[in-house]
Design an enzyme around this catalytic site. Sequence first.
Site, PDB file in Angstrom:
ATOM      1  N   ASP A  93      15.709   2.211 -47.302  1.00 37.90           N
ATOM      2  CA  ASP A  93      16.783   3.200 -47.313  1.00 37.90           C
ATOM      3  C   ASP A  93      16.868   3.747 -48.743  1.00 37.90           C
ATOM      4  O   ASP A  93      16.243   3.226 -49.676  1.00 37.90           O
ATOM      5  CB  ASP A  93      18.119   2.623 -46.829  1.00 37.90           C
ATOM      6  CG  ASP A  93      19.062   3.747 -46.354  1.00 37.90           C
ATOM      7  OD1 ASP A  93      18.786   4.930 -46.645  1.00 37.90           O
ATOM      8  OD2 ASP A  93      20.079   3.455 -45.710  1.00 37.90           O
TER       9      ASP A  93
HETATM   10  C1  NOJ Z   1      21.000   6.810 -46.669  1.00 34.75           C
HETATM   11  C2  NOJ Z   1      21.379   6.475 -45.263  1.00 34.75           C
HETATM   12  O1  NOJ Z   1      21.821   5.140 -45.176  1.00 34.75           O
HETATM   13  C3  NOJ Z   1      20.263   6.690 -44.262  1.00 34.75           C
HETATM   14  O2  NOJ Z   1      20.782   6.523 -42.972  1.00 34.75           O
HETATM   15  C4  NOJ Z   1      19.647   8.043 -44.427  1.00 34.75           C
HETATM   16  O3  NOJ Z   1      18.661   8.267 -43.466  1.00 34.75           O
HETATM   17  C5  NOJ Z   1      19.095   8.164 -45.839  1.00 34.75           C
HETATM   18  N1  NOJ Z   1      20.171   7.995 -46.800  1.00 34.75           N
HETATM   19  C6  NOJ Z   1      18.402   9.495 -46.074  1.00 34.75           C
HETATM   20  O4  NOJ Z   1      19.314  10.513 -46.133  1.00 34.75           O
END
Ligand code: NOJ
Length: 740
Positions: free
Chosen positions: A283
């Site tokens: 993430d």
């Molecule tokens: C953080 C988020 O937790 C995740 O769900 C998301 O896909 C990514 N950022 C990319 O934006």
Amino acid sequence: MRSIYYFFALTFLVLFHGPVNSQSKNYEKQIDSLLSIMTLEEKVGQLNQLPLSWDTGPSSPEGDKLKDIREGLVGSVLNIKGASKTRGIQELAMQSRLKIPLLFGLDVIHGYKTTFPVPLAESTSWDLEAMENSARIAAIEAASAGIHWTFAPMVDIARDPRWGRIMEGAGEDHYLGSLIATARVKGFQGKGLGSLDALMACAKHFAAYGAAVGGRDYNSVDMSERMLREVYLAPFKAAAEAGCATYMNSFNDINGIPASASKFLQRTVLKGEWGFQGFVVSDWGSIGEMIPHGYAANAREAARLAIIAGSDMDMASMCYRKELTGLVKDGVVPVSVVDEAVRRILRMKFTLGLFDDPYRFCNEGLEASTLSKPEFRAAARDMARKSIVLIKNEAETLPLKTGKKIALIGPLGKSETDMLGGWSVWWDDNSDVVSQFEGLERRTGKENLLYAKGSSTRGDDRSGFDEAVNTAKEADLIILTIGEDRDMSGEAQSRSDIGIPGVQEELAEKIFALGKPVVVLLNAGRPLVFNRIAEKADAVLLTWFPGSEAGNAIADVVFGDYNPSAKLTTTFPRTVGQVPIYYNHFNTGRPSPDDGPSRNFRTGYTDLEQTPAYPFGYGLSYTKFDYSDLKISSDKMKEGEKVEYSFTVENSGKYAGEEIVQLYIRDRFASVVRPVKELRDFVKIKLEPGEKKTVTFVIDKEKLSFYNDELDRVTEPGFFDVMIGASSADIRLKAELELK
Ligand code: NOJ
């Protein structure tokens, strides 16, 4: 010598590139060939994903990103969209030595240009086909706009409405959640990766992110492996079985290990037991976040831990970019580990057909003719009406008859952007969104609809109250639209108070005091506590954030062009102090009766009913459904047998409608304690007034199975309760089953 080697390797590569059939499954030879000519820096580059949404200049925090792309040091970018922009960036990658195409990723969570209801809302439709179609349309639109990869579906089971991200998932139940995960993966990936209208799906957040302590986003998770496997991993497993191309690590630590460093999750379970062939992306920044977690002393250590654990691509933390080459050169990380990660990423690039044509998704003509097609908008409207839950309907207040004077009161009545919900794709202009006002006005006529904002969703400004009350006085009936705005749920939007925010309840009291019929539209991205509103309103519709067609869908339901059929997929608590509360809990040795506060040394709270405000599976209709005539093929089941439960459902009301008929079981005694109810099947049926249908559920051994203490999936002989009903708390038919 080196250059001759490159010449042969490149020739080999080009020959293989030629007429590569992107649908064919085996690219391993091409990948071997490519790996053999890649420098270590180029390999590490493939594992690096950069955000391109903002500063791309040489002084951006991630360095000169465009230069890195030209030098082949980036594998993927996220957050740019549009055929022309993605083409421009891909052209830079094509200037690199090996011309390895970039992957473009974006959070296409509930629609791209045509926005569908937020995922939690969609889940309340229990309509797998419609949810698959919603993801399909999102993929068709996004793929036409240069996107290869969506960071969806979010398949986290969530039992805590304080957690703002409950909005992005499919609720609290893993059986339903697994079916929805499958439907969404199938929808995004369509006929298969390599088709021009398919996106790679990404099951996230791996794993147990929804169990963050106290519902506080990013927080820790500590749970038994049995609970993890039975509940939290179930939808991830379903996604793997559906062929999901990628997985994303979660931010949380699980049992003390940050998920991005969990070998158990990534190597043992995902890539081992489930045989996953795609790749895992971290993430945003989660690899670097192992430092504040207190797990890695520095970026080098974080990179080592993550790559060894099986995180193939680093989203935005730059730890791989900065540290991985050195780690391999110093002999700390074997190059084979890097090669394996690169192989997984290249496999997807081949499968998408990007080596045949890196611009195959960058077709501006196709993009222009694809976005917002009328049939997509129609599907969004239908999905939205299927996602609206009728919570209360006293004295048949709804559906409304036209011709009455209506006052629409509340902060969200004319909002367009809020209707899109917490995780819609960002657009400069949202004027194509049908606001609640617009939708109601189209249906009831200009002369019959008044409006006053009354207040904001936040803050304590009461200056609009008088205007709201005066407007309401002129009407026969009031539609009060209150709740959360779009930014109150989603990432980092945990709330300790899940009541109606701001001064909206006060506004509501003033409206109720007029003594006129009041229909409440509840805008929300999570279960809310709204007891006073529910008590005083004549009707309550939980509309969530319905997407581009919000106003039309709401008008369809309010005026009875569509009879609401949605049922909750999360339990709604009476107070926040009751959280976490979910239907499939264990019984304890001292269960409380359902009819009041806990007493006589029983579990529960001494100052509160044990039951929730609204249970899992709850939702009303304008009509009534009766269940009768249960016929059971047998009350005993032996190895290899199945038992059938047939019964009649009759629409005894005056409107045509759909009913979501639910099957629950309870394993009375087992080698580990079992939930008081477990959803094991459901069916959504449509009945005309007076019509009857026979419904049949089949129970086989699989439906009675669970993980035992040794983590084996087993069934154990004994007695089961079989319960059929209209919600987890509204059981209409019961039987006993003995498993021999
Ligand atoms: C953080 C988020 O937790 C995740 O769900 C998301 O896909 C990514 N950022 C990319 O934006």
